[in-house]
Design a protein around this motif. Structure first.
Motif, PDB file in Angstrom:
ATOM      1  N   GLY A 198      71.853 -14.145  76.449  1.00  0.00           N
ATOM      2  CA  GLY A 198      71.717 -12.698  76.475  1.00  0.00           C
ATOM      3  C   GLY A 198      72.340 -11.926  75.508  1.00  0.00           C
ATOM      4  N   GLY A 199      71.986 -10.674  75.348  1.00  0.00           N
ATOM      5  CA  GLY A 199      72.291  -9.837  74.453  1.00  0.00           C
ATOM      6  C   GLY A 199      72.945  -8.471  75.373  1.00  0.00           C
ATOM      7  N   ARG A 200      73.291  -7.350  74.488  1.00  0.00           N
ATOM      8  CA  ARG A 200      73.975  -6.350  75.166  1.00  0.00           C
ATOM      9  C   ARG A 200      72.781  -5.434  76.085  1.00  0.00           C
ATOM     10  NH1 ARG A 200      74.650  -1.487  70.848  1.00  0.00           N
ATOM     11  NH2 ARG A 200      72.639  -1.724  69.815  1.00  0.00           N
TER      12      ARG A 200
ATOM     13  N   GLY B  25      70.708 -12.894  72.786  1.00  0.00           N
ATOM     14  CA  GLY B  25      69.819 -11.877  72.919  1.00  0.00           C
ATOM     15  C   GLY B  25      68.190 -11.869  72.722  1.00  0.00           C
ATOM     16  N   SER B  26      67.872 -13.264  72.786  1.00  0.00           N
ATOM     17  CA  SER B  26      66.511 -13.124  72.877  1.00  0.00           C
ATOM     18  C   SER B  26      65.732 -14.142  73.942  1.00  0.00           C
ATOM     19  CB  SER B  26      65.949 -14.154  71.690  1.00  0.00           C
ATOM     20  OG  SER B  26      66.289 -13.316  70.462  1.00  0.00           O
ATOM     21  N   GLY B  27      66.568 -14.067  75.179  1.00  0.00           N
ATOM     22  CA  GLY B  27      66.283 -14.637  76.314  1.00  0.00           C
ATOM     23  C   GLY B  27      66.210 -13.501  77.306  1.00  0.00           C
ATOM     24  N   TRP B  28      66.872 -13.424  78.506  1.00  0.00           N
ATOM     25  CA  TRP B  28      66.928 -12.782  79.567  1.00  0.00           C
ATOM     26  C   TRP B  28      67.470 -11.234  79.290  1.00  0.00           C
ATOM     27  CZ3 TRP B  28      71.508 -10.785  81.123  1.00  0.00           C
ATOM     28  CH2 TRP B  28      72.685 -11.673  80.591  1.00  0.00           C
ATOM     29  N   SER B  29      68.194 -10.856  78.174  1.00  0.00           N
ATOM     30  CA  SER B  29      68.462  -9.511  77.874  1.00  0.00           C
ATOM     31  C   SER B  29      68.566  -9.576  76.282  1.00  0.00           C
ATOM     32  CB  SER B  29      69.935  -9.251  78.514  1.00  0.00           C
ATOM     33  OG  SER B  29      70.411  -8.379  78.161  1.00  0.00           O
ATOM     34  N   PRO B  30      68.102  -8.444  75.803  1.00  0.00           N
ATOM     35  CA  PRO B  30      67.695  -8.270  74.407  1.00  0.00           C
ATOM     36  C   PRO B  30      69.177  -8.106  73.556  1.00  0.00           C
ATOM     37  CG  PRO B  30      67.038  -6.388  75.496  1.00  0.00           C
ATOM     38  CD  PRO B  30      67.255  -7.167  76.407  1.00  0.00           C
ATOM     39  N   GLY B  31      69.412  -8.494  72.483  1.00  0.00           N
ATOM     40  CA  GLY B  31      70.422  -8.270  71.742  1.00  0.00           C
ATOM     41  C   GLY B  31      70.111  -7.742  70.485  1.00  0.00           C
ATOM     42  N   ASP B  32      71.230  -7.313  69.474  1.00  0.00           N
ATOM     43  CA  ASP B  32      70.967  -6.737  68.279  1.00  0.00           C
ATOM     44  C   ASP B  32      71.841  -7.226  67.155  1.00  0.00           C
ATOM     45  OD1 ASP B  32      69.123  -4.616  69.082  1.00  0.00           O
ATOM     46  OD2 ASP B  32      70.833  -4.021  70.444  1.00  0.00           O
ATOM     47  N   THR B  33      72.576  -8.399  67.465  1.00  0.00           N
ATOM     48  CA  THR B  33      73.472  -8.941  66.317  1.00  0.00           C
ATOM     49  C   THR B  33      73.215 -10.439  65.947  1.00  0.00           C
ATOM     50  OG1 THR B  33      75.165  -7.849  67.695  1.00  0.00           O
ATOM     51  CG2 THR B  33      76.001  -9.577  66.102  1.00  0.00           C
ATOM     52  N   PRO B  34      72.911 -10.506  64.715  1.00  0.00           N
ATOM     53  CA  PRO B  34      72.683 -11.629  64.137  1.00  0.00           C
ATOM     54  C   PRO B  34      73.495 -12.413  63.839  1.00  0.00           C
ATOM     55  CG  PRO B  34      72.285 -10.058  62.487  1.00  0.00           C
ATOM     56  CD  PRO B  34      72.503  -9.040  63.763  1.00  0.00           C
ATOM     57  N   ASP B  35      73.456 -13.772  63.598  1.00  0.00           N
ATOM     58  CA  ASP B  35      74.633 -14.644  63.444  1.00  0.00           C
ATOM     59  C   ASP B  35      74.165 -15.209  61.859  1.00  0.00           C
ATOM     60  OD1 ASP B  35      76.863 -16.151  62.887  1.00  0.00           O
ATOM     61  OD2 ASP B  35      76.227 -17.889  64.273  1.00  0.00           O
ATOM     62  N   PRO B  36      74.822 -14.715  60.809  1.00  0.00           N
ATOM     63  CA  PRO B  36      74.416 -14.951  59.557  1.00  0.00           C
ATOM     64  C   PRO B  36      74.790 -16.169  58.966  1.00  0.00           C
ATOM     65  CG  PRO B  36      76.372 -13.268  59.264  1.00  0.00           C
ATOM     66  CD  PRO B  36      75.976 -13.616  60.736  1.00  0.00           C
TER      67      PRO B  36
END
Length: 321
Positions: free
Chosen positions: A94-96, A121-132
């Motif tokens: 999940g994301g934030r 954050g691409s599953g049950w709750s969206p997120g906005d932070t990539p892991d570079p």
């Protein structure tokens, strides 16, 4: 699912035999020193949500490697003095999410900071932070990303982000650094335990059904994901078991718990196959602070206490924040 782990009387005395790396403390001291070489640069941008009872800020701060990490800060509307702050970490995948899904702690009159988990954050709750940061071949999911060495392991970045999230939450002028709690469920509970071991002056820690504890037992007692990702990785990367377990030992909640310096409220569920109760008790029993309690939900799986545990945390934190 019937009870599958140790009986409750044995769980209450269970201690992990997971070996602790001799350089555990120096590894994390160096990791955090490197992160703090980058300016925190916490930025709080007010956002319009249509919610009249709270004020919400879109937060960006520098985490591991100086990488930008997102979060939400939610304050009770009209708050004018330093507020106790609850820093929350999110469960696996999940994301934030969206601000209106995080209202409990602001409704108690506290500031609430929720950290976005990098790369999730691409599953049950969206997120906005990539892991570079890339990694060597890994099983789908996050458990084996960079698992060939502790320096490259995914959760090194996440746990570092989490410590910096506490620093970002404390940087806002309306929060009281002396009254800071770390909370979370599942993966979020594991992150809260790690923060409890890495940040020496928290007021409280409340991990629910925490993940990432007692790895040697967890990967053999349950075949449910996400722990099963490790077994699936080792099925194709034969002969690397010792290497992988060595890496995981630097991220085991049991070792962070042994450094926990704040009062703690844990929870576990006796039918939880995702985070087996013995692994939770391993961290709870290792927790160093004398003021600790664990709520046990007899016939629940990984949902644990759900809203009942939320109510328990509200009551418990009332005397600590």
């Amino acid at each position: 699912m019937a009870l599958f782990d140790l009986p409750l009387d044995q769980l209450r005395g269970y201690r992990s035999t997971a070996p602790e790396p001799q350089d555990f403390d120096s590894f994390w001291a160096k990791t955090l020193q490197e992160a703090r070489a980058h300016r925190l640069d916490a930025v709080f941008e007010a956002v319009e949500t249509g919610l009249s009872a709270v004020r919400v800020y879109d937060v960006t701060f520098a985490g591991f490697g100086g990488h930008p990490v997102k979060g939400w800060l939610t304050l009770p509307a009209g708050a004018s003095g330093p507020l106790p702050v609850v820093v929350e970490f999110i469960g696996y995948g999940g994301g934030r999410g969206l601000p209106h899904t995080h209202l409990l702690w602001a409704a108690t009159g506290r500031a609430h900071f929720v950290m976005d988990t990098r790369g999730q954050g691409s599953g049950w709750s969206p997120g906005d932070t990539p892991d570079p940061v890339g990694s060597a071949p890994a099983f789908p999911g996050f458990m084996t990303r960079g698992v060939e060495a502790p320096e490259s392991y995914y959760y090194r970045r996440v746990f570092t982000d989490a410590v910096r999230a506490v620093e970002a939450a404390r940087a806002h002028p309306l929060t009281d650094p002396a009254r800071t709690a770390a909370v979370g469920g599942s993966q979020g509970g594991a992150i809260a335990i790690a923060v409890g071991g890495l940040v020496p002056d928290l007021a409280a820690v409340a991990p629910d059904v925490p993940f990432l504890c007692d790895f040697p037992r967890a990967v053999t007692i349950t075949d449910r994901d996400p722990y099963r990702e490790i077994g699936n990785y080792l099925k194709s990367h034969r002969g690397r078991t010792a290497q992988v377990l060595r890496t995981l030992s630097y991220f085991d909640g049991v070792h962070f718990a042994a450094r926990g310096r704040a009062p703690a409220l844990f929870s576990t569920a006796l039918e939880d196959q995702t985070c087996p109760p013995s692994t939770v008790f391993a961290a709870f029993n290792a927790w160093a602070h004398d003021d600790k309690t664990i709520e046990v939900y007899d016939f629940n799986d990984h949902e644990g206490g759900g809203p009942f545990q939320e109510a328990a945390k509200v009551r418990w934190l009332a005397s600590r924040l």
